[in-house]
Scaffold this motif. Structure first.
Motif, PDB file in Angstrom:
ATOM      1  N   ASN A 137      16.695 -23.645  19.550  1.00 19.38           N
ATOM      2  CA  ASN A 137      16.039 -24.455  18.525  1.00 19.38           C
ATOM      3  C   ASN A 137      16.370 -23.884  17.151  1.00 19.38           C
ATOM      4  O   ASN A 137      15.910 -22.812  16.790  1.00 19.38           O
TER       5      ASN A 137
ATOM      6  N   ASP B  23      14.004 -19.669  19.763  1.00 18.60           N
ATOM      7  CA  ASP B  23      13.377 -20.609  18.836  1.00 18.60           C
ATOM      8  C   ASP B  23      13.448 -20.054  17.420  1.00 18.60           C
ATOM      9  O   ASP B  23      12.748 -19.109  17.079  1.00 18.60           O
TER      10      ASP B  23
ATOM     11  N   HIS C 183      18.174 -23.021  25.851  1.00 16.36           N
ATOM     12  CA  HIS C 183      17.390 -23.809  24.900  1.00 16.36           C
ATOM     13  C   HIS C 183      17.506 -23.092  23.555  1.00 16.36           C
ATOM     14  O   HIS C 183      17.067 -21.955  23.420  1.00 16.36           O
TER      15      HIS C 183
ATOM     16  N   THR D 281      20.752 -21.979  31.911  1.00 16.84           N
ATOM     17  CA  THR D 281      19.879 -22.796  31.072  1.00 16.84           C
ATOM     18  C   THR D 281      19.780 -22.158  29.696  1.00 16.84           C
ATOM     19  O   THR D 281      19.412 -20.995  29.573  1.00 16.84           O
TER      20      THR D 281
ATOM     21  N   ARG E   8      15.705 -18.978  26.116  1.00 15.95           N
ATOM     22  CA  ARG E   8      15.097 -19.877  25.128  1.00 15.95           C
ATOM     23  C   ARG E   8      14.950 -19.097  23.826  1.00 15.95           C
ATOM     24  O   ARG E   8      14.243 -18.094  23.774  1.00 15.95           O
TER      25      ARG E   8
ATOM     26  N   THR F  19      19.778 -27.459  25.837  1.00 13.94           N
ATOM     27  CA  THR F  19      18.900 -28.077  24.859  1.00 13.94           C
ATOM     28  C   THR F  19      19.249 -27.510  23.493  1.00 13.94           C
ATOM     29  O   THR F  19      19.191 -26.298  23.296  1.00 13.94           O
TER      30      THR F  19
END
Length: 173
Positions: free
Chosen positions: A50, A19, A48, A46, A17, A78
């Motif tokens: 942003n 961000d 993610h 996975t 992830r 994502t």
């Protein structure tokens, strides 16, 4: 540059992830290094990412994302690409190519909100790519304030999909 180098050496990583929603200084060159690192993560399932605050990202940055995800083992993706005002239908075409080549994908969340330059043509590239994903069973598209994408184009995607869970959101919360 260093961050991408470090990522490449985390070979057993299966969840990532990142961000950058508060990083308006991230540009295509920096994203290229990050995505080169992601591409080296062969066990990644996975992702993610942003980029909502990275307002300098252009079509070239989307090509970097495409190169990172295509032919990968990613099952859950994502991408927050809202408020990236420099993106165009060409960006959606490139992104669609990457998504189409992510054969294991079963969960996709894509936020294109405030994509002022997106039209039905760009959305059609995404629609066609999403339709080819045989393993996809969960889709969430956020299209708030994408005035160039018509209700008819959105409805055609909803009609074409044969997946368990699909949500296409065009309203702000």
């Amino acid at each position: 540059e260093y961050f991408g180098y470090v990522l490449q050496h985390l070979t057993s990583l299966n969840y990532l992830r990142l961000d950058f929603s508060h990083s308006n200084s991230l540009m295509d060159k920096g994203l290229r290094y990050v995505t080169l690192g992601i591409r080296g993560l062969k066990n990644l399932q996975t992702l993610h990412l942003n980029l909502s605050g990275a307002t300098s990202i252009t079509n070239e940055g989307i090509k970097c994302i495409k190169n990172a995800i295509q032919r990968s083992a990613i099952k859950e993706l994502t991408l927050h690409l809202s408020k990236l005002k420099l993106l165009t239908d060409e960006s959606l075409s490139v992104l669609a190519d990457g998504i189409r080549d992510t054969k294991a994908l079963n969960k996709l969340f894509l936020d294109l909100s405030y994509g002022l330059n997106f039209t039905d043509l760009g959305f059609s590239y995404l629609r066609e790519a999403i339709k080819t994903l045989k393993t996809l069973d969960w889709l969430y598209l956020k299209l708030t304030a994408c005035a160039g994408i018509s209700v008819d184009a959105i409805k055609s995607l909803e009609k074409d999909l044969k997946i368990n869970r699909c949500r296409i959101d065009t309203k702000s919360n």
